[in-house]
Scaffold this motif. Sequence first.
Motif, short mmCIF file in Angstrom:
data_model
loop_
_atom_site.label_atom_id
_atom_site.label_comp_id
_atom_site.label_asym_id
_atom_site.label_seq_id
_atom_site.Cartn_x
_atom_site.Cartn_y
_atom_site.Cartn_z
N GLY A 195 0.84 -1.18 0.00
CA GLY A 195 0.00 0.00 0.00
C GLY A 195 0.88 1.23 0.00
N CYS A 196 0.27 2.40 -0.10
CA CYS A 196 1.04 3.63 -0.16
C CYS A 196 0.27 4.79 0.48
CB CYS A 196 1.38 3.98 -1.61
SG CYS A 196 2.36 5.48 -1.81
N LEU A 197 0.95 5.51 1.34
CA LEU A 197 0.43 6.75 1.92
C LEU A 197 1.30 7.90 1.41
CD1 LEU A 197 -1.20 8.48 4.01
CD2 LEU A 197 0.59 7.86 5.67
N GLN A 198 0.68 8.89 0.80
CA GLN A 198 1.41 10.08 0.37
C GLN A 198 0.83 11.30 1.07
OE1 GLN A 198 1.33 10.16 -3.93
NE2 GLN A 198 2.83 8.51 -4.10
N MET A 199 1.71 12.16 1.55
CA MET A 199 1.28 13.33 2.32
C MET A 199 2.05 14.56 1.87
SD MET A 199 1.31 11.50 6.07
CE MET A 199 -0.02 12.38 6.88
N GLU A 200 1.40 15.71 2.01
CA GLU A 200 2.03 17.01 1.80
C GLU A 200 2.15 17.68 3.17
OE1 GLU A 200 1.17 19.99 -1.58
OE2 GLU A 200 0.02 20.75 0.15
N VAL A 201 3.35 18.04 3.53
CA VAL A 201 3.61 18.64 4.85
C VAL A 201 4.13 20.06 4.63
CG1 VAL A 201 4.89 18.42 7.01
CG2 VAL A 201 4.19 16.36 5.76
N THR A 202 3.47 21.04 5.24
CA THR A 202 3.86 22.44 5.09
C THR A 202 4.26 23.00 6.46
OG1 THR A 202 2.29 22.73 3.28
CG2 THR A 202 3.17 24.72 4.28
N LEU A 203 5.47 23.55 6.51
CA LEU A 203 5.96 24.18 7.72
C LEU A 203 5.96 25.69 7.48
CD1 LEU A 203 7.51 21.29 7.38
CD2 LEU A 203 8.74 22.07 9.41
N HIS A 204 5.21 26.41 8.32
CA HIS A 204 5.09 27.87 8.22
C HIS A 204 5.94 28.53 9.31
CE1 HIS A 204 1.54 27.54 5.54
NE2 HIS A 204 1.20 26.53 6.32
N GLY A 205 6.91 29.32 8.87
CA GLY A 205 7.68 30.10 9.82
C GLY A 205 7.38 31.58 9.63
N LEU A 206 8.41 32.40 9.63
CA LEU A 206 8.25 33.83 9.38
C LEU A 206 9.48 34.31 8.61
CD1 LEU A 206 6.70 36.51 9.84
CD2 LEU A 206 8.05 36.79 11.96
N ALA A 207 9.24 34.76 7.38
CA ALA A 207 10.35 35.23 6.55
C ALA A 207 10.91 36.53 7.09
CB ALA A 207 9.87 35.41 5.11
N SER A 208 12.22 36.68 6.96
CA SER A 208 12.86 37.93 7.37
C SER A 208 14.17 38.10 6.59
CB SER A 208 13.15 37.94 8.87
OG SER A 208 14.16 37.00 9.19
N HIS A 209 14.75 39.29 6.64
CA HIS A 209 16.01 39.55 5.95
C HIS A 209 17.12 38.72 6.60
CE1 HIS A 209 19.32 41.60 4.02
NE2 HIS A 209 18.46 42.35 3.33
N ALA A 210 17.98 38.15 5.75
CA ALA A 210 19.05 37.32 6.28
C ALA A 210 20.02 38.10 7.15
CB ALA A 210 19.80 36.64 5.13
N ALA A 211 20.03 39.42 7.01
CA ALA A 211 20.90 40.24 7.86
C ALA A 211 20.35 40.36 9.27
CB ALA A 211 21.06 41.62 7.25
N TYR A 212 19.06 40.06 9.44
CA TYR A 212 18.41 40.14 10.76
C TYR A 212 17.67 38.81 11.04
CZ TYR A 212 19.21 45.08 9.76
OH TYR A 212 19.79 46.27 9.42
N PRO A 213 18.40 37.71 11.09
CA PRO A 213 17.75 36.40 11.22
C PRO A 213 16.92 36.25 12.49
CG PRO A 213 20.11 36.23 11.65
CD PRO A 213 19.88 37.60 11.10
N SER A 214 17.26 36.98 13.53
CA SER A 214 16.52 36.83 14.79
C SER A 214 15.11 37.38 14.69
CB SER A 214 17.27 37.53 15.93
OG SER A 214 17.38 38.92 15.67
#
Length: 407
Positions: A195-214
Amino acid sequence: MTQNPTDAWIGEHFGDEVRFLQHLVRLPTDTPPGNNAPHADRTAELLTELGFVVEKHAVPAAEVQVAGMQSITNLIVRHRFGDGGPTIALNAHGDVVPPGEGWTHAPYGAEIVDGKLYGRAAAVSKSDFATYTFALLALKHSGLPLRGAVELHFTYDEEFGGELGPGWLLKQGLTKPDYLIAAGFSYQVVTAHNGCLQMEVTLHGLASHAAYPSTGIDALQATNKLLTALYAHNDVLKTRRSEVPGITHPYLNVGRIEGGSNTNVVPGKVVLKLDRRMIPEEDPASVEAEVRALIENSVAQSAGVRLDIKRLLLANSMKPLPGAAPLVAALQKHGQAVFGEEIPTSGTPLYTDVRLYTAHGIPAAIYGAGPRTVLESNAKRADEHLVLKDLERATLVVARTLAELLV
């Protein structure tokens, strides 16, 4: 090899069978995008030229689009011999994965070199459009006193799960055969599959400038932790062994990842798609619950990341039905006579449309033109091909099997 009344006709018309297959291979049915109605129309024309009455069953456009495809027309041919007897369906699928790169022969050229026909779907499974069509034609011209009926089911949704192919025909009440033979490989009779199970997994973070990763929440770092957990789980799955010959253990694969917006931006969203193969001994509901828990527990370790999980496909495994014994025995007997070697039964780690028939209580076996293993034919890889001698021998076996059962 003992001669059968159908053998001579198949041999005399094998050139026609090869040309029939070449026509089918030369018309693409890449899925995605899944615009497969034109191929069904062409197949119906070819079948009509061979003297068959063809039913064209178009799946409503709205259903097709929801499933992520463009058009599907499934075909049924019904031929009755004498009164009584069983109805035996023969199913093969015309949809295929796109050809990809690395071909040394044109993927839709249907070129024949050294006794091999090259092209996408030459082996899986337009070959069995030819196998089953010409086996049925051989029976029609055999003069044998047969009873019962044969149906050809040529469908176009296997790559996306089959629910709008055989599943749709069965739910619409358009067919209910007594036995089913479905596209496979000519050196074995397959009676079980994963058998087969296929899933779509979405992880939502918060985009920001790489100069201010925090100031952001990195969805990709959370995904990295998740991937580590998912692949580590395969060590557990390898300990769960199947007792079905040809099937080893479950496996989890991540096949697609998308995420981020630019090099200088902390990724705010990552989407991955995974495939969890289930051995016949596993319970699908328990497997899905286990995978969801694994994902949720991993992502929970990344503060601020929100999670969405969407099931894309849940295909049950195929297990042998007791009523399949006469069909399997006939295929093995005639396979041994034609190939000159013992033909075993086995399972396959693939999942197929056949499960949809067995779920409706229809005894089934997977058997058709091809090599000993799917890997030998390069199916779904570059330079997919079919040894033409295997096409002829599979046609002989299917015709003989049908003749034995239609009594």
